[in-house]
Design a protein around this motif. Structure first.
Motif, PDB file in Angstrom:
ATOM      1  N   PRO A 243       0.989  -1.215  -0.056  1.00 18.30           N
ATOM      2  CA  PRO A 243       0.099  -0.200   0.052  1.00 18.30           C
ATOM      3  C   PRO A 243       0.657   1.224  -0.204  1.00 18.30           C
ATOM      4  CG  PRO A 243      -0.839  -1.539   1.592  1.00 18.30           C
ATOM      5  CD  PRO A 243       0.280  -2.321   1.077  1.00 18.30           C
ATOM      6  N   GLU A 244       1.864   1.326   0.714  1.00 18.46           N
ATOM      7  CA  GLU A 244       2.863   2.629   0.999  1.00 18.46           C
ATOM      8  C   GLU A 244       3.367   2.774  -0.600  1.00 18.46           C
ATOM      9  OE1 GLU A 244       5.080  -0.578   3.322  1.00 18.46           O
ATOM     10  OE2 GLU A 244       2.998  -0.237   2.848  1.00 18.46           O
ATOM     11  N   ARG A 245       3.633   1.708  -1.198  1.00 20.64           N
ATOM     12  CA  ARG A 245       4.142   1.957  -2.783  1.00 20.64           C
ATOM     13  C   ARG A 245       3.139   2.411  -3.538  1.00 20.64           C
ATOM     14  NH1 ARG A 245       7.920  -3.568  -2.200  1.00 20.64           N
ATOM     15  NH2 ARG A 245       9.558  -2.401  -0.935  1.00 20.64           N
ATOM     16  N   CYS A 246       2.074   1.805  -3.291  1.00 19.54           N
ATOM     17  CA  CYS A 246       0.707   2.010  -4.427  1.00 19.54           C
ATOM     18  C   CYS A 246       0.552   3.602  -4.233  1.00 19.54           C
ATOM     19  CB  CYS A 246      -0.597   1.192  -3.774  1.00 19.54           C
ATOM     20  SG  CYS A 246      -0.172  -0.390  -4.361  1.00 19.54           S
ATOM     21  N   ALA A 247       0.894   4.281  -3.080  1.00 21.39           N
ATOM     22  CA  ALA A 247       0.505   5.668  -2.998  1.00 21.39           C
ATOM     23  C   ALA A 247       1.623   6.477  -3.893  1.00 21.39           C
ATOM     24  CB  ALA A 247       0.661   6.261  -1.421  1.00 21.39           C
ATOM     25  N   LYS A 248       2.615   5.883  -4.129  1.00 18.46           N
ATOM     26  CA  LYS A 248       3.633   6.634  -5.091  1.00 18.46           C
ATOM     27  C   LYS A 248       3.772   6.464  -6.441  1.00 18.46           C
ATOM     28  CE  LYS A 248       6.435   6.941  -0.592  1.00 18.46           C
ATOM     29  NZ  LYS A 248       7.730   6.533  -0.188  1.00 18.46           N
TER      30      LYS A 248
END
Length: 299
Positions: free
Chosen positions: A122-127
């Motif tokens: 999820p934290e990578r999907c935000a970027k």
């Protein structure tokens, strides 16, 4: 909690690089300058087709994406080369990046795609934008040849009372404790080869890691074998640990075109294995049809 958890060793640990050769590409270690994105990703794909290449980034980690003597090799470059060729873009132009620099470099326009087997978190999907999963990473165990303890999964390891090894900082320790294996029966190792050496030396009975990584490691370590892969269960949820290609935000049409070709491969087990079986990927690493990036990105 999501039906499909997103934990992966790539959130905890950087794998070691290996050697090999497959796809010859000029200027392998040279930097790439930013290209324009056009007036939308439909035009971006047309731009890539017109120029005849796509800029990709790799982190030099086997068996996911690495180089030797000017040749790019691994699961992601091989799969992505096939997909972009089908989209009318025949060449990959690669750029090396340290793992932590992959997404910042993508955001800065240094390349168009990350081809490094990156876990969908999820934290990578935000970027950035992720493709649909191109593989899952079932767990396995490296044991001595002949599997003298008859181990099949973590439950069998607990029942047999054996000592297992896990990588320092890796998610496999949580799988082991979640399966009820006592801390005293879990040894921490610093790198994959340490695990193989500990198995061969009898200091541990099994080394727990992804089947993909263990099958690769076994190629250079006689006297060991790798069990069939299995899906650990943590807090009642199966751990798939999926990875995929990564695109810049705003590249939805390019990502969607990529996904259409990816689905043709993941829906054809024979073709999937023919393409990347040499890197330790097989039918057990094909993502389930209902495992979706949109769900994984929600966490």
């Amino acid at each position: 909690m999501s039906e499909f958890p997103h934990l992966s060793r790539r959130g905890f640990l950087t794998r070691s690089a290996a050697v090999g050769g497959l796809i010859t590409v000029p200027g392998l270690l040279t930097g790439c300058t930013k290209t324009g994105s056009g007036n939308g990703e439909g035009s971006k794909l047309e731009q890539l087709k017109k120029q005849g290449y796509v800029k990709v980034a790799y982190a030099n980690e086997a068996p996911y994406g690495y180089e030797e003597n000017g040749k790019l090799k691994g699961e992601a470059p091989t799969l992505h080369r096939e997909i972009f060729k089908a989209l009318g873009v025949p060449e990959l132009k690669p750029t090396f990046s340290e793992w932590d620099g992959l997404i910042p470099g993508l955001q800065a326009g240094k390349y168009d795609v990350i081809s490094a087997g990156m876990a969908i978190l999820p934290e990578r999907c935000a970027k950035a934008l992720f493709s649909e999963p191109e593989f899952i990473s079932p767990t396995a165990m490296m044991v001595k040849k002949g599997n003298p303890k008859h181990l099949t999964d973590l439950a069998s390891a607990k029942k047999a009372g054996v000592t297992i090894g896990v990588m320092s900082g890796a998610v496999e320790k949580s799988y082991a404790t979640g399966a009820g294996i006592p801390e005293a029966k879990i040894k921490t190792l610093q790198k994959p080869q340490d695990g193989a050496d500990a198995v061969k030396g009898g200091r541990i009975d099994a080394f727990v890691l992804t089947g993909i990584s263990l099958n690769w490691l076994a190629k250079t370590n006689p006297g060991v074998e790798v069990t069939h892969s299995f899906l650990p269960v943590l807090n009642g949820v199966k751990q798939y640990s999926p990875g995929g290609a990564v695109f810049r935000k705003g590249s939805e049409e390019l990502r969607d075109a990529f996904n259409r070709e990816l689905k043709k491969i993941t829906s054809d087990p024979s073709r999937y294995v023919q393409l990347i079986g040499q890197y330790g990927f097989g039918k057990d690493t094909i993502p389930p049809a209902d495992l979706k990036t949109a769900t994984l990105c929600k966490g």
